[in-house]
Structures are given as structure tokens and as C-alpha cells.
Design a protein around this motif. Structure first.
Motif, PDB file in Angstrom:
ATOM      1  N   ARG A 121       0.816  -1.215   0.000  1.00  0.00           N
ATOM      2  CA  ARG A 121       0.000   0.000   0.000  1.00  0.00           C
ATOM      3  C   ARG A 121       0.853   1.270   0.000  1.00  0.00           C
ATOM      4  NH1 ARG A 121      -2.929  -3.517   3.585  1.00  0.00           N
ATOM      5  NH2 ARG A 121      -4.867  -4.160   2.564  1.00  0.00           N
ATOM      6  N   GLY A 122       2.163   1.117  -0.160  1.00  0.00           N
ATOM      7  CA  GLY A 122       3.012   2.290  -0.326  1.00  0.00           C
ATOM      8  C   GLY A 122       3.789   2.726   0.888  1.00  0.00           C
ATOM      9  N   ALA A 123       3.773   1.945   1.962  1.00  0.00           N
ATOM     10  CA  ALA A 123       4.515   2.331   3.161  1.00  0.00           C
ATOM     11  C   ALA A 123       6.016   2.208   2.924  1.00  0.00           C
ATOM     12  CB  ALA A 123       4.114   1.459   4.341  1.00  0.00           C
ATOM     13  N   VAL A 143       9.998  -1.688  11.584  1.00  0.00           N
ATOM     14  CA  VAL A 143       9.850  -0.233  11.710  1.00  0.00           C
ATOM     15  C   VAL A 143       9.366   0.347  10.392  1.00  0.00           C
ATOM     16  CG1 VAL A 143      11.005   1.938  12.264  1.00  0.00           C
ATOM     17  CG2 VAL A 143      11.722  -0.177  13.404  1.00  0.00           C
ATOM     18  N   LEU A 144       8.301   1.169  10.464  1.00  0.00           N
ATOM     19  CA  LEU A 144       7.715   1.840   9.306  1.00  0.00           C
ATOM     20  C   LEU A 144       7.872   3.344   9.471  1.00  0.00           C
ATOM     21  CD1 LEU A 144       6.333  -1.000   9.389  1.00  0.00           C
ATOM     22  CD2 LEU A 144       4.301   0.076   8.416  1.00  0.00           C
ATOM     23  N   GLN A 145       8.058   4.016   8.346  1.00  0.00           N
ATOM     24  CA  GLN A 145       8.169   5.471   8.354  1.00  0.00           C
ATOM     25  C   GLN A 145       6.792   6.105   8.382  1.00  0.00           C
ATOM     26  OE1 GLN A 145      11.258   7.172   8.264  1.00  0.00           O
ATOM     27  NE2 GLN A 145       9.969   8.899   8.882  1.00  0.00           N
ATOM     28  N   THR A 146       6.650   7.196   9.148  1.00  0.00           N
ATOM     29  CA  THR A 146       5.425   7.997   9.041  1.00  0.00           C
ATOM     30  C   THR A 146       5.762   9.156   8.126  1.00  0.00           C
ATOM     31  OG1 THR A 146       5.977   9.288  11.019  1.00  0.00           O
ATOM     32  CG2 THR A 146       4.682   7.313  11.345  1.00  0.00           C
ATOM     33  N   PHE A 147       5.876  10.355   8.656  1.00  0.00           N
ATOM     34  CA  PHE A 147       6.432  11.472   7.907  1.00  0.00           C
ATOM     35  C   PHE A 147       7.399  12.204   8.811  1.00  0.00           C
ATOM     36  CE2 PHE A 147       2.385  12.804   9.726  1.00  0.00           C
ATOM     37  CZ  PHE A 147       2.761  13.908  10.477  1.00  0.00           C
ATOM     38  N   GLY A 148       8.253  13.024   8.230  1.00  0.00           N
ATOM     39  CA  GLY A 148       9.285  13.664   9.038  1.00  0.00           C
ATOM     40  C   GLY A 148      10.236  12.630   9.592  1.00  0.00           C
ATOM     41  N   ASP A 149      10.582  12.771  10.859  1.00  0.00           N
ATOM     42  CA  ASP A 149      11.562  11.883  11.491  1.00  0.00           C
ATOM     43  C   ASP A 149      10.923  10.857  12.419  1.00  0.00           C
ATOM     44  OD1 ASP A 149      13.747  13.254  10.306  1.00  0.00           O
ATOM     45  OD2 ASP A 149      13.545  14.837  11.809  1.00  0.00           O
ATOM     46  N   THR A 150       9.588  10.786  12.425  1.00  0.00           N
ATOM     47  CA  THR A 150       8.884   9.891  13.336  1.00  0.00           C
ATOM     48  C   THR A 150       8.643   8.538  12.679  1.00  0.00           C
ATOM     49  OG1 THR A 150       7.771  11.842  14.227  1.00  0.00           O
ATOM     50  CG2 THR A 150       6.873   9.695  14.848  1.00  0.00           C
TER      51      THR A 150
END
Length: 222
Positions: A121-123, A143-150
Motif C-alpha cells: 500500500r506504499g509504506a 519499523v515503518l516510516q510515518t512522515f518527518g523523522d517519526t
């Protein structure tokens, strides 16, 4: 409140059908990167009603990062600091954000399947699933990226019975004053809000319900 719970359920009902595998059980923990982990943990215990839960540092074999874990009912916060001045990742994060949240972790079932579907789904997968273990058992992470550094960490406990996670030990000292303080009565994390500058808000395309398939059976209010 009941009205908030009903509203959250209505929103989740619109996210789609229940996935055939992979469940999000609840918030596992929130990790803060801070300048002084011991001081931050002490503040949350003495002022906001948390209690020490676990520790990782030089005494447990961790030579790069020290972490103090505190808990209140079902809320778990992890405060982590660099032990060495050359830890550029943590240093840059502090310069940019100050003391702040680095990771929001969810306890899940079938971590591998959730990562697979999130990728479809593009994560952005920051780290593929891996296993850590100690004498209390095994835990699988991703670990998955959200946006920014979180980031979001997925935590799948494989019959793990330790106080927190592999590499952590129960604290050897608890401030005797804590038992004399009034209770605050915090129980759960209901939701977590990301704050963005107003001019950047429209450019963010962060859709965790779509990417990781949050459904009424996978609600994170617990």
C-alpha cells in the motif's frame, strides 16, 4: 468519553473490511529521544504519576543508548538518550526537535503479514522484521516510516514474559517518595496527534488507516 468512543468507531467503520490476517492489539509504547533520559523519567514519575518499569544502559550491556521506561496503567513511555557524543542521529534529532517523540509502537499479531501489506500500500519500511531474544523469550519487530523523522515500530511478542522487551531489566532502585505521592489516574492512550506547520499540512499524504488497515477490530484506543 462515550461520544469520543462512538465517533472513533464510526471513523474506523469507514476504513474498509477487516483484513484476513494481522491484528493491531493496542499502543505498545511511545519513545522519546531526550537530552537526559533519567531526568525525564524522574519528572514523569514525580509529577505525573508514572512508575519505573524497565531500564537499559551500560549495566545491561547497552553501550550506545540508555533508556528508562515508565508506566501508568496501560500507558508506557520510553525515554532514551545517547551515551556517546558521536551519536549523530540522536544528536541531530535533539537539535532539530528538542526533547520529543521519535517512535510510536503498536503491539501486533503477525508482524510479517502487516509489513507485507503495508509495503503493497506504499509504506516505507525503515527496517525489515527482525527478532530479538533473551532468557524471557523472543520478540519480533519491524519499523515503518510515518512522515518527518517519526516512525512506527510493530512489536509482536512471541510468548515473551520479560518486564518490557529483550535487553531491558527491571529497575534496581525506585524512589521511596513515589509511593507517598497522590495518584494521577491516567489509564490509556486514546489517540496521538501529529502537529504540522499550517503551510505544510496540505502537502502531507500520511494515511496510516489505509496503509496498515486499521479496522474496528484493530482499533488502537486500548
Amino acid at each position: 468519553s462515550r461520544s469520543v468512543t462512538k465517533s472513533s468507531h464510526d471513523v474506523l467503520q469507514r476504513q474498509g473490511e477487516k483484513p484476513e490476517r494481522g491484528r493491531f492489539l493496542h499502543f505498545h509504547s511511545v519513545t522519546f529521544w531526550v537530552g537526559n533520559a533519567k531526568q525525564a523519567a524522574s519528572y514523569y514519575c514525580s509529577k505525573i504519576g508514572f512508575e519505573p518499569l524497565a531500564y537499559k544502559g551500560l549495566e545491561t550491556g547497552s553501550r550506545e543508548v540508555v533508556s528508562h521506561v515508565v508506566k501508568q496503567d496501560k500507558i508506557v513511555f520510553v525515554f532514551s538518550s545517547a551515551l556517546n557524543p558521536w551519536n549523530k542521529e540522536m544528536g541531530d534529532h535533539l537539535v532539530k526537535h528538542g526533547d520529543g517523540v521519535k517512535d510510536i509502537a503498536f503491539e501486533v499479531e503477525d508482524c510479517d503479514y502487516i509489513v507485507q501489506k503495508a509495503r503493497e500500500r506504499g509504506a516505507i519500511i525503515v527496517r525489515e522484521p527482525w527478532i530479538e531474544q533473551d532468557k524471557f523469550g523472543k520478540v519480533k519487530f519491524a519499523v515503518l516510516q510515518t512522515f518527518g523523522d517519526t516512525t512506527h515500530t510493530l512489536v509482536e511478542k512471541m510468548n515473551y514474559t520479560g518486564c518490557f522487551l529483550p535487553g531491558f531489566e527491571a529497575p534496581t532502585f525506585t524512589d521511596p517518595l513515589l509511593s507517598k505521592l497522590p495518584k494521577c489516574g491516567l489509564e490509556i492512550i486514546d489517540h496521538i496527534v501529529f502537529k504540522l506547520a499550517s503551510l505544510k499540512f496540505k502537502r502531507v499524504k500520511y494515511q496510516p488507516p489505509k496503509i496498515i488497515r486499521l479496522t474496528p477490530d484493530n482499533r488502537l484506543r486500548d
